[in-house]
Design a protein around this motif. Structure first.
Motif, PDB file in Angstrom:
ATOM      1  N   ASP A  61       1.124  -0.685  -0.352  1.00  0.00           N
ATOM      2  CA  ASP A  61      -0.447   0.018  -0.411  1.00  0.00           C
ATOM      3  C   ASP A  61       0.607   0.967  -0.147  1.00  0.00           C
ATOM      4  OD1 ASP A  61       0.846   0.179   2.689  1.00  0.00           O
ATOM      5  OD2 ASP A  61      -1.021  -0.755   3.690  1.00  0.00           O
ATOM      6  N   ARG A  62       0.540   2.550  -0.135  1.00  0.00           N
ATOM      7  CA  ARG A  62       1.069   3.604  -0.130  1.00  0.00           C
ATOM      8  C   ARG A  62       2.344   4.219   1.187  1.00  0.00           C
ATOM      9  NH1 ARG A  62       0.230   5.923  -4.907  1.00  0.00           N
ATOM     10  NH2 ARG A  62      -1.564   4.733  -5.438  1.00  0.00           N
ATOM     11  N   GLU A  63       2.071   2.717   2.404  1.00  0.00           N
ATOM     12  CA  GLU A  63       2.366   3.335   3.460  1.00  0.00           C
ATOM     13  C   GLU A  63       3.504   1.719   3.536  1.00  0.00           C
ATOM     14  OE1 GLU A  63       2.826   5.658   5.858  1.00  0.00           O
ATOM     15  OE2 GLU A  63       0.966   7.432   3.989  1.00  0.00           O
ATOM     16  N   GLY A  64       4.761   1.773   4.110  1.00  0.00           N
ATOM     17  CA  GLY A  64       5.262   1.165   4.545  1.00  0.00           C
ATOM     18  C   GLY A  64       4.610   0.881   5.392  1.00  0.00           C
ATOM     19  N   ALA A  65       5.632  -0.032   5.789  1.00  0.00           N
ATOM     20  CA  ALA A  65       5.248  -1.633   7.187  1.00  0.00           C
ATOM     21  C   ALA A  65       6.141  -0.571   7.780  1.00  0.00           C
ATOM     22  CB  ALA A  65       5.644  -2.885   6.611  1.00  0.00           C
ATOM     23  N   PRO A  66       5.610  -0.338   9.465  1.00  0.00           N
ATOM     24  CA  PRO A  66       6.021  -0.202  10.830  1.00  0.00           C
ATOM     25  C   PRO A  66       7.696  -1.079  10.552  1.00  0.00           C
ATOM     26  CG  PRO A  66       3.993  -0.343  11.496  1.00  0.00           C
ATOM     27  CD  PRO A  66       4.859  -1.068  10.008  1.00  0.00           C
ATOM     28  N   ASN A  67       9.417  -0.341  10.958  1.00  0.00           N
ATOM     29  CA  ASN A  67       9.793  -0.846  11.106  1.00  0.00           C
ATOM     30  C   ASN A  67      10.487  -1.848  10.123  1.00  0.00           C
ATOM     31  OD1 ASN A  67      12.119  -1.224  13.581  1.00  0.00           O
ATOM     32  ND2 ASN A  67      11.287  -3.007  14.149  1.00  0.00           N
ATOM     33  N   PRO A 304       9.464  -7.155   4.767  1.00  0.00           N
ATOM     34  CA  PRO A 304       9.781  -5.925   5.277  1.00  0.00           C
ATOM     35  C   PRO A 304      10.577  -5.619   6.498  1.00  0.00           C
ATOM     36  CG  PRO A 304       8.248  -5.535   3.941  1.00  0.00           C
ATOM     37  CD  PRO A 304       8.089  -6.943   4.407  1.00  0.00           C
ATOM     38  N   VAL A 305       9.816  -6.285   7.099  1.00  0.00           N
ATOM     39  CA  VAL A 305      10.587  -6.522   8.933  1.00  0.00           C
ATOM     40  C   VAL A 305      11.594  -7.555   9.347  1.00  0.00           C
ATOM     41  CG1 VAL A 305       8.424  -5.072   9.322  1.00  0.00           C
ATOM     42  CG2 VAL A 305       8.436  -7.545   9.613  1.00  0.00           C
ATOM     43  N   GLY A 306      11.682  -8.958   8.401  1.00  0.00           N
ATOM     44  CA  GLY A 306      13.339  -9.616   8.201  1.00  0.00           C
ATOM     45  C   GLY A 306      12.337 -10.859   8.770  1.00  0.00           C
ATOM     46  N   ASN A 321      12.443 -14.730  12.357  1.00  0.00           N
ATOM     47  CA  ASN A 321      13.150 -13.999  11.874  1.00  0.00           C
ATOM     48  C   ASN A 321      14.257 -13.600  11.747  1.00  0.00           C
ATOM     49  OD1 ASN A 321      13.465 -10.947  12.407  1.00  0.00           O
ATOM     50  ND2 ASN A 321      11.308 -11.043  11.704  1.00  0.00           N
ATOM     51  N   VAL A 322      15.114 -12.557  10.843  1.00  0.00           N
ATOM     52  CA  VAL A 322      16.462 -13.208  10.247  1.00  0.00           C
ATOM     53  C   VAL A 322      17.280 -11.388  11.849  1.00  0.00           C
ATOM     54  CG1 VAL A 322      16.729 -13.225   8.361  1.00  0.00           C
ATOM     55  CG2 VAL A 322      16.407 -10.957   8.388  1.00  0.00           C
TER      56      VAL A 322
END
Length: 410
Positions: A61-67, A304-306, A321-322
């Motif tokens: 979407d138009r906003e990235g994921a937090p963190n 996007p958050v690993g 999660n990495v």
């Protein structure tokens, strides 16, 4: 990925070693001289995107994921992947070009000897940033186009998206960056397939990746417009015919099918019918080397958050999660029952997959579609379009093996 042009037309490609353990048969420089032992990794570098595509597996979407992973964390991920022996890193999104550090990350991957490639909607590509990416070491850009202008723009949620993507493709080609098409086939755009290929061949594109719809992200929301089995069969037939027609005309286009390993069995059947049993036998040998559906084995995803995923489409499940453990530790964790099950799926496949003559080259097709429709990751893929007699091996397989064929029941 299944290379139609390799199997039907003997087209050399730089992935012959990676995909078919056939590097010695190709005159082109190879990604690797042997079939891959580690997964190709898709990194969804951001959830942010300037478009809103109806089938987006990442639900961008138009906003990235937090963190989201920072530049430093991205470089640490690349170091981790390099140490594990990952051959290719696909920078994806959302739209990866919205990240200001994309060129820096591509250069870091290239320096780490992890082949960097790009998946993009193409609308933000310019000669300037395409040249910067090529000079940083980017080896390939796959640009998503899902129909001729009207259909593409409707699917991608933005007027002018088609023209902007074509300008992006031309920018890449102008600076010498190898570029190809990515096209997800549904009822909404199947009629445009040949027209898009014709148009982009004229532009100068010579690599076309055709994706079957997988039921992840917003793709799950439009499963009702996925092609029915007979329509899928017809579309794959058209693509095979189109590939051969271009090659007969001297155009060395590379065409690939992605996301439905029933295609493996059908390509053998198609070759036996149209080109003879010797060609069908050769194709089957290549497909045995390829290894069938790669979920949990030869393809992986980092979001996007690993979070690590079993493919880029399977976003609802993660084995780790990495930020907590290395990618290699997560991917090699033999205590994870789903990973172990997928890597030994032949003994778990049920229904029509269990006794299929093409089970070894298909391996059950999409486990995500099976889960979405049947709530069982080892149930049959609902998108299998092989006939009962083909699955029994009554026709082409019997001839390939030199056995008498049983009468078809369908």
């Amino acid at each position: 990925m299944i290379s139609v042009s390799k199997l039907l037309c003997d087209l050399d490609a730089e992935s012959d070693g990676l995909r078919y353990d056939a590097a010695e048969e190709s005159e082109r420089p190879q990604i690797t001289d042997e079939r891959q032992r580690r997964p190709v990794v898709v990194w969804n570098t951001t959830k942010r995107c300037n478009l809103h595509c109806e089938h987006c597996y990442a639900a961008a979407d138009r906003e990235g994921a937090p963190n989201e992973l920072s530049t430093a964390e991205g470089k640490a991920l690349i170091d981790d992947l390099a140490a594990f022996g990952v051959p290719v890193l696909l920078f994806s999104g959302g739209e990866p070009l919205v990240r200001e550090d994309l060129t820096e990350l591509v250069a870091y991957a290239a320096d780490a000897r992890v082949r960097p490639v790009l998946s993009t909607n193409g609308t933000l590509l310019t000669r300037e940033n395409a040249r910067e990416l090529r000079e940083a070491g980017l080896r390939y850009a796959g640009v998503s186009v899902d129909g001729l202008p009207e259909r593409n723009d409707r699917i991608r949620g933005e007027d002018g998206a088609f023209d902007a993507a074509v300008r992006g493709i031309e920018a890449c080609l102008d600076v010498g960056l190898k570029t190809g098409l990515r096209y997800t086939i549904t009822e909404h755009n199947v009629d445009d397939l040949a027209g898009v290929v014709d148009l982009l061949v004229d532009v100068g594109v010579d690599r076309f990746c055709f994706y079957h719809l997988d039921y992840g992200g917003r793709g799950a929301d439009i499963a009702d417009v996925d092609l029915a089995p007979e329509a899928t069969r017809e579309a794959v037939t058209d693509l095979c015919d189109l590939t051969r027609e271009y090659h007969d005309a001297g155009e060395e286009i590379e065409t690939l099918l992605v996301g439905n390993y029933a295609d493996t069995g059908y390509l053998v059947e198609y070759a036996d019918r149209e080109m003879g049993t010797d060609r069908a036998r050769l194709i089957r040998r290549y497909l045995e080397r390829n290894g069938g559906d790669p979920t949990g084995e030869r393809v992986a995803d980092v979001d996007p958050v690993g979070n690590v995923h079993l493919t880029q489409f399977w976003q609802r499940y993660s084995p780790g999660n990495v930020r907590d453990r290395s990618f290699g530790a997560i991917w090699s964790d033999e205590s994870n029952p789903l990973l172990v099950g997928l890597r030994n799926r032949e003994e778990r496949l049920s229904g029509r997959c269990a006794g299929c003559a093409y089970r070894d080259v298909c391996r059950g097709g999409s486990r995500l579609r099976a889960l979405a429709v049947h709530e069982d990751p080892f149930a049959p893929d609902p998108k299998c379009y092989l006939t009962d007699s083909e699955r029994r091996g009554a026709k082409a397989m019997a001839r390939i093996r030199g056995e008498p064929s049983e009468p078809p029941a369908d």
